[in-house]
Write an enzyme that holds these catalytic residues in place. Structure first.
Site, PDB file in Angstrom:
ATOM      1  N   LYS A 139      15.894  39.513 -60.823  1.00  0.00           N
ATOM      2  CA  LYS A 139      16.175  39.621 -62.248  1.00  0.00           C
ATOM      3  C   LYS A 139      15.010  40.295 -62.983  1.00  0.00           C
ATOM      4  CE  LYS A 139      16.782  36.535 -66.003  1.00  0.00           C
ATOM      5  NZ  LYS A 139      16.819  35.163 -66.491  1.00  0.00           N
ATOM      6  N   LYS A 173       6.062  27.177 -61.232  1.00  0.00           N
ATOM      7  CA  LYS A 173       4.920  27.374 -62.134  1.00  0.00           C
ATOM      8  C   LYS A 173       3.667  26.675 -61.630  1.00  0.00           C
ATOM      9  CE  LYS A 173       7.079  28.635 -66.484  1.00  0.00           C
ATOM     10  NZ  LYS A 173       7.184  28.372 -67.934  1.00  0.00           N
ATOM     11  N   LYS A 193       9.698  39.562 -67.685  1.00  0.00           N
ATOM     12  CA  LYS A 193       8.464  39.988 -68.341  1.00  0.00           C
ATOM     13  C   LYS A 193       7.229  39.523 -67.592  1.00  0.00           C
ATOM     14  CE  LYS A 193       8.553  35.987 -71.380  1.00  0.00           C
ATOM     15  NZ  LYS A 193       8.874  35.492 -72.710  1.00  0.00           N
TER      16      LYS A 193
END
Ligand code: TRP
Length: 336
Positions: A201, A119, A204
């Protein structure tokens, strides 16, 4: 002996950040199973809005997403009177315990978290202290309710390990303080991959075409499946290693029908990929239809949602307070 349980059932805790769409992967891999888990455990399902603040949120969108997630939990079949469906920021003990846990968590541990590294790379202009301390808040969520089990996907496993380390460390200083939680690994859980890159995977945070949102309209779902990446062969066969795209479609189809991907491949033998895509998208559309309908009804009754969240925040607050008082006392914070 120490960690008192309100009932003999074990406690299971899960949270989702209200920061965007819930995907078909979230539904098949997690939410759908929660309905069954709620039979066997005392479950808490949280909207982790404080966690969402670690990246910039548009206030109106955050508010809307939180309400929408509450409705979606219920629309998926969770009973808000049986399970505790609540909003993290409504229960101040989360932030309070997080502070305490911060004081028992090392900088070195937090800097090793892969999610923090990912992140910070993604939001290089906003590497804030909250993003760094994120796992301590997550540990607070879990430990506050003397949780036994936490269903976690691969991406959150490291955070749960850290939670266990913090709990164990504090228990050795203050015996009996916390239940040390364990990962709950479901016996059968579908791992749903991205439609545009089936080696990753479904997420979103990737491009919209790569995931199905639980609230996508039927035509959008059909279009996304038509565009799903397969391979240059023609055989419908379950072989995740060599045929990740086709195998992903078979996984989705079988997860919905409660069969196996191999059986679905057998049933479609000799047909073209188009038939597989159509079978899969129709199965998904049909499975999501009742959820979407309940969701729409719930979103039309905002007062019902608010009331549920108010009541449940009070129930959560009662449990959380018990743990926090115990922590304050054991740590030597002056009680009056
Ligand atoms: N960090 C989790 C995620 O992004 C969400 C979360 C917050 C969570 N608190 C939790 C998950 C406690 C399990 C338990 O997916």
């Amino acid at each position: 002996m120490e960690a008192t349980q309100p009932t003999p059932k074990k406690t299971l805790y899960s949270a989702i950040q209200p920061s965007g769409s819930i995907t078909l992967g979230n539904y098949l891999g997690a939410l759908r199973n929660f309905v069954l888990l709620a039979e066997d455990y005392d479950c808490l399902f949280c909207m982790a809005d404080l966690h969402a603040l670690t990246v910039r949120q548009e206030p109106a969108a955050l508010r809307r997403n939180t309400q929408s997630l509450a409705a979606l939990y219920i629309a998926c079949g969770l009973d808000p009177e049986k399970s505790l469906i609540y909003c993290q920021s409504h229960v101040p003990e989360h932030a309070e315990l997080a502070w305490i846990l911060n004081c028992f968590t090392y900088m070195g541990e937090l800097s090793r978290m892969t999610q923090f590294k990912d992140k910070s790379a993604k939001h290089a202009d906003n590497i804030n202290a909250g993003l760094f301390a994120y796992p301590a808040l997550m540990a607070a969520d879990i430990l506050l309710y003397q949780t036994h089990l936490v269903p976690v996907g691969a991406d959150q496993k490291q955070h749960l390990e850290l939670t266990r380390d913090i709990a164990t460390r504090m228990n050795s200083l203050y015996p009996g303080l916390f239940v040390v939680p364990e990962a709950y690994i479901p016996k059968t859980s579908a791992r749903i991959m991205s439609l545009s890159d089936p080696t990753r995977k479904m997420s979103k945070s990737d491009a919209e075409d790569s995931y199905i949102a639980v609230l996508d309209a039927p035509d959008v779902i059909r279009k996304k499946f038509r565009r799903a990446v397969t391979d240059s062969e023609t055989e419908i066969r379950y072989d995740p290693e060599n045929k990740p795209g086709v195998s992903n479609l078979l996984s989705i189809l079988s997860a919905i029908k409660g069969t196996t991907p191999e059986a679905e491949a057998e049933g479609l033998r000799g047909l073209q990929y188009g038939a597989l895509k159509e079978a899969t998208s129709e199965a998904v559309v049909a499975a999501l239809a009742p959820i979407q309908e309940r969701y729409q009804t719930l979103m039309g009754d905002k007062e019902y949602i608010s009331n549920i969240l108010k009541t449940n925040a009070e129930r959560a607050h009662y449990l959380a307070q018990k743990t926090l008082r115990k922590v304050y006392k054991k740590l030597g914070l002056y009680q009056v």
